[in-house]
Design a protein around this motif. Structure first.
Motif, PDB file in Angstrom:
ATOM      1  N   PRO A 238       8.433  46.133  47.646  1.00 54.49           N
ATOM      2  CA  PRO A 238       7.931  44.885  48.370  1.00 54.49           C
ATOM      3  C   PRO A 238       8.887  44.193  49.215  1.00 54.49           C
ATOM      4  CG  PRO A 238       7.289  45.019  46.200  1.00 54.49           C
ATOM      5  CD  PRO A 238       8.248  46.007  46.344  1.00 54.49           C
ATOM      6  N   SER A 239      10.231  44.062  48.918  1.00 52.45           N
ATOM      7  CA  SER A 239      11.142  43.436  49.640  1.00 52.45           C
ATOM      8  C   SER A 239      11.618  44.173  50.793  1.00 52.45           C
ATOM      9  CB  SER A 239      12.440  43.008  48.764  1.00 52.45           C
ATOM     10  OG  SER A 239      11.912  41.960  47.924  1.00 52.45           O
ATOM     11  N   GLU A 240      11.713  45.522  50.601  1.00 55.90           N
ATOM     12  CA  GLU A 240      11.787  46.369  51.678  1.00 55.90           C
ATOM     13  C   GLU A 240      10.898  46.594  52.916  1.00 55.90           C
ATOM     14  OE1 GLU A 240      15.072  48.367  52.262  1.00 55.90           O
ATOM     15  OE2 GLU A 240      15.234  46.585  50.968  1.00 55.90           O
ATOM     16  N   GLN A 241       9.582  46.510  52.376  1.00 56.57           N
ATOM     17  CA  GLN A 241       8.340  46.353  53.356  1.00 56.57           C
ATOM     18  C   GLN A 241       8.411  45.071  54.019  1.00 56.57           C
ATOM     19  OE1 GLN A 241       4.725  46.964  51.269  1.00 56.57           O
ATOM     20  NE2 GLN A 241       3.322  46.623  53.323  1.00 56.57           N
ATOM     21  N   ALA A 242       8.796  44.316  53.267  1.00 53.55           N
ATOM     22  CA  ALA A 242       8.950  42.697  54.145  1.00 53.55           C
ATOM     23  C   ALA A 242       9.903  42.678  55.046  1.00 53.55           C
ATOM     24  CB  ALA A 242       9.131  41.555  52.887  1.00 53.55           C
ATOM     25  N   LYS A 243      11.065  43.360  54.959  1.00 56.11           N
ATOM     26  CA  LYS A 243      12.068  43.401  55.875  1.00 56.11           C
ATOM     27  C   LYS A 243      11.595  44.330  56.903  1.00 56.11           C
ATOM     28  CE  LYS A 243      16.765  45.199  56.429  1.00 56.11           C
ATOM     29  NZ  LYS A 243      18.097  45.897  55.827  1.00 56.11           N
ATOM     30  N   SER A 244      11.018  45.364  56.747  1.00 59.18           N
ATOM     31  CA  SER A 244      10.335  46.473  57.877  1.00 59.18           C
ATOM     32  C   SER A 244       9.273  45.545  58.726  1.00 59.18           C
ATOM     33  CB  SER A 244       9.710  47.333  57.358  1.00 59.18           C
ATOM     34  OG  SER A 244       9.444  48.257  58.395  1.00 59.18           O
ATOM     35  N   GLU A 245       8.387  44.729  58.087  1.00 56.71           N
ATOM     36  CA  GLU A 245       7.427  44.014  58.739  1.00 56.71           C
ATOM     37  C   GLU A 245       7.930  42.847  59.587  1.00 56.71           C
ATOM     38  OE1 GLU A 245       3.602  45.124  55.853  1.00 56.71           O
ATOM     39  OE2 GLU A 245       4.642  43.262  55.672  1.00 56.71           O
ATOM     40  N   LEU A 246       9.070  42.211  58.992  1.00 60.49           N
ATOM     41  CA  LEU A 246       9.735  41.184  59.610  1.00 60.49           C
ATOM     42  C   LEU A 246      10.543  41.651  61.094  1.00 60.49           C
ATOM     43  CD1 LEU A 246      10.895  39.108  56.908  1.00 60.49           C
ATOM     44  CD2 LEU A 246       9.216  38.345  58.333  1.00 60.49           C
ATOM     45  N   GLU A 247      10.862  42.799  60.935  1.00 62.30           N
ATOM     46  CA  GLU A 247      11.595  43.491  62.008  1.00 62.30           C
ATOM     47  C   GLU A 247      10.531  43.618  63.141  1.00 62.30           C
ATOM     48  OE1 GLU A 247      13.533  46.897  60.919  1.00 62.30           O
ATOM     49  OE2 GLU A 247      15.146  45.942  59.670  1.00 62.30           O
ATOM     50  N   ALA A 248       9.333  44.223  62.868  1.00 61.23           N
ATOM     51  CA  ALA A 248       8.194  44.406  63.650  1.00 61.23           C
ATOM     52  C   ALA A 248       7.778  42.904  64.583  1.00 61.23           C
ATOM     53  CB  ALA A 248       7.292  45.074  63.134  1.00 61.23           C
ATOM     54  N   TYR A 249       7.786  42.076  63.491  1.00 60.43           N
ATOM     55  CA  TYR A 249       7.362  40.711  63.924  1.00 60.43           C
ATOM     56  C   TYR A 249       8.154  40.112  64.945  1.00 60.43           C
ATOM     57  CZ  TYR A 249       6.301  35.634  63.048  1.00 60.43           C
ATOM     58  OH  TYR A 249       6.175  34.201  63.529  1.00 60.43           O
ATOM     59  N   PHE A 250       9.510  40.201  64.620  1.00 62.17           N
ATOM     60  CA  PHE A 250      10.334  39.311  65.556  1.00 62.17           C
ATOM     61  C   PHE A 250      10.805  40.040  66.716  1.00 62.17           C
ATOM     62  CE2 PHE A 250      11.405  36.876  61.666  1.00 62.17           C
ATOM     63  CZ  PHE A 250      11.217  35.492  62.394  1.00 62.17           C
ATOM     64  N   SER A 251      10.319  41.468  66.804  1.00 63.26           N
ATOM     65  CA  SER A 251      10.770  42.294  68.011  1.00 63.26           C
ATOM     66  C   SER A 251       9.265  42.205  68.764  1.00 63.26           C
ATOM     67  CB  SER A 251      10.859  43.637  67.621  1.00 63.26           C
ATOM     68  OG  SER A 251      10.093  44.129  66.910  1.00 63.26           O
ATOM     69  N   ALA A 252       8.336  41.405  68.456  1.00 63.90           N
ATOM     70  CA  ALA A 252       7.325  41.369  69.057  1.00 63.90           C
ATOM     71  C   ALA A 252       6.197  42.587  69.224  1.00 63.90           C
ATOM     72  CB  ALA A 252       7.209  40.986  70.529  1.00 63.90           C
ATOM     73  N   ARG A 253       6.470  43.418  68.036  1.00 59.57           N
ATOM     74  CA  ARG A 253       5.598  44.758  67.840  1.00 59.57           C
ATOM     75  C   ARG A 253       4.458  44.662  66.968  1.00 59.57           C
ATOM     76  NH1 ARG A 253       8.471  48.072  65.204  1.00 59.57           N
ATOM     77  NH2 ARG A 253      10.315  46.950  64.837  1.00 59.57           N
ATOM     78  N   SER A 254       4.459  43.640  66.262  1.00 56.43           N
ATOM     79  CA  SER A 254       3.261  43.320  65.265  1.00 56.43           C
ATOM     80  C   SER A 254       3.430  41.893  64.564  1.00 56.43           C
ATOM     81  CB  SER A 254       3.427  44.628  63.956  1.00 56.43           C
ATOM     82  OG  SER A 254       2.330  44.280  63.193  1.00 56.43           O
ATOM     83  N   ASP A 255       2.014  41.661  64.263  1.00 55.16           N
ATOM     84  CA  ASP A 255       1.931  40.170  63.778  1.00 55.16           C
ATOM     85  C   ASP A 255       0.918  40.475  62.495  1.00 55.16           C
ATOM     86  OD1 ASP A 255      -0.687  40.707  64.490  1.00 55.16           O
ATOM     87  OD2 ASP A 255      -0.955  39.094  65.839  1.00 55.16           O
ATOM     88  N   SER A 256       0.981  41.704  62.003  1.00 52.10           N
ATOM     89  CA  SER A 256       0.371  42.036  60.687  1.00 52.10           C
ATOM     90  C   SER A 256       1.421  42.186  59.608  1.00 52.10           C
ATOM     91  CB  SER A 256      -0.355  43.467  60.966  1.00 52.10           C
ATOM     92  OG  SER A 256      -0.889  43.786  59.667  1.00 52.10           O
ATOM     93  N   PHE A 257       0.932  41.388  58.469  1.00 54.03           N
ATOM     94  CA  PHE A 257       1.886  41.710  57.387  1.00 54.03           C
ATOM     95  C   PHE A 257       0.899  42.148  56.276  1.00 54.03           C
ATOM     96  CE2 PHE A 257       3.839  38.127  59.471  1.00 54.03           C
ATOM     97  CZ  PHE A 257       5.186  38.635  59.528  1.00 54.03           C
ATOM     98  N   GLN A 258       1.361  43.361  55.575  1.00 54.86           N
ATOM     99  CA  GLN A 258       0.559  44.036  54.677  1.00 54.86           C
ATOM    100  C   GLN A 258       1.399  44.022  53.227  1.00 54.86           C
ATOM    101  OE1 GLN A 258      -2.372  45.021  55.227  1.00 54.86           O
ATOM    102  NE2 GLN A 258      -2.296  44.286  57.302  1.00 54.86           N
TER     103      GLN A 258
END
Length: 357
Positions: A238-258
């Motif tokens: 879950p932490s690794e998934q969170a890290k990946s999703e945060l990278e996408a969020y801060f690079s303006a590629r996605s606002d979705s957290f799963q």
């Protein structure tokens, strides 16, 4: 600022081509390595999803990234001030030193002048820079499965007790208790707005907070107590998934957290948190809006308390709640960070609008 930072795709193209146009005006932070570099860095280029761009060195340092030892992004600021150059050189040459104002005085500098110079150039003092580096290196050693004594050595603390004291202040427990085989494991996630601590089990994320949140030690102590001491340091899915999703969020590629979240709270608080997750990125709601949405229009104060009790930042977006008069109101991560998150999310909506036009 006199210089408007171009969009991330333009900066990434400049990084790939080693274009000197933005050299010194923008820096790239690489999440996969934890370092930041000049855009003219000659080595193998990182993947786009691992890159975040900042205008200043201070922003890179505050986000928890280390300066690259090959392209030396601190060099320009160091050359602008001989005292900065001398102290940075000493920091690199003597990584085991536990720096204090006394050392600065012995080098012939006035501590107050040095504080102002570093604050002006990097957004933090020299002593803060040195201590941040020591804490991070120790934490990363533990997260990688290293022993406490190894972490203590790499973090340059004079004694095990000093290292334990620093971790007790940051995490709310002793590093000797943070073994990698525990039920819950904590890891460090760098972000453009500062380092974050993520705590997860093998199935769910239990905590995601900025390191400088004042409530973090108390939150970690509660997790430590409710898990019967089963909290350690390491990396779980879950932490690794969170890290990946945060990278996408801060690079303006996605606002979705799963990432699956553990919502350990009362039914009312969970109701509020669920409502927070329905607020679209780029929009805000008032506490009274949330109270009406969950069917308790008079429970505005209770909604505010539930909002403040959230310990999974960004993914449960309590930063999207503002005062009825439009003011930002309180935020555990700091009002400056709340404002920046709202700005980031408004930018996230722009590509979606463009795609539909």
């Amino acid at each position: 600022m006199l210089f408007d930072l171009p969009d991330p795709e333009t900066l990434y193209a400049a990084l790939l081509s080693r274009n000197e146009t933005f050299d010194g005006q923008a820096f790239v932070c690489v999440s996969s390595t934890g370092i930041f570099c000049r855009l003219t860095y000659p080595a193998r280029k990182p993947k786009r999803e691992h890159c975040t761009f900042f205008q200043t060195i201070g922003e890179c340092l505050n986000a928890g990234f280390r300066p690259c030892k090959r392209c030396h992004p601190l060099q320009a600021s160091a050359l602008a001030d001989p005292s900065i150059s001398a102290l940075l050189h000493s920091l690199e040459a003597q990584p085991d030193r536990r720096w204090s104002e006394g050392h600065i005085v012995k080098m012939g500098y006035d501590p107050s002048t040095i504080r102002r110079s570093f604050k002006r150039q990097f957004g933090m003092t020299f002593l803060e820079m040195a201590r941040q580096r020591r804490i991070r290196e120790g934490f990363e050693t533990l997260a990688g499965g290293g022993k406490v004594i190894t972490a203590q050595h790499e973090a340059s603390f004079d004694s095990a007790s000093a290292f334990r004291t620093a971790f007790a202040r940051l995490l709310g427990c002793l590093p000797s208790e943070l073994r990698p085989n525990k039920l819950l494991q904590a890891t460090w996630i760098p972000t453009p707005l500062g380092g974050m601590i993520a705590v997860s089990s093998r199935s769910h994320l239990h905590l995601l907070e900025f390191l400088d949140r004042k409530a973090l030690p108390a939150e970690l102590k509660r997790l430590h107590t409710t898990s019967n001491g089963e909290i350690g340091i390491g990396r779980l899915p879950p932490s690794e998934q969170a890290k990946s999703e945060l990278e996408a969020y801060f690079s303006a590629r996605s606002d979705s957290f799963q990432t699956p979240l553990a919502l350990n709270a009362t039914p009312f608080t969970r109701l509020v948190w669920n409502a927070l997750q329905t607020i679209p990125a780029g929009e805000t709601r008032s506490y009274s809006d949330i109270a009406r949405q969950i069917g308790h229009p008079s429970a505005v104060r209770a909604v505010a308390r539930a909002n403040g009790a959230n310990q999974i930042a960004l993914m449960i977006p309590c930063h999207r709640v503002i005062g009825a008069n439009g003011s930002l109101t309180g935020y555990g991560g700091g009002l400056w960070r709340k404002q920046r998150l709202i700005e980031i999310e408004r930018q996230l909506k722009i590509p979606k609008i463009n795609q539909n036009t």
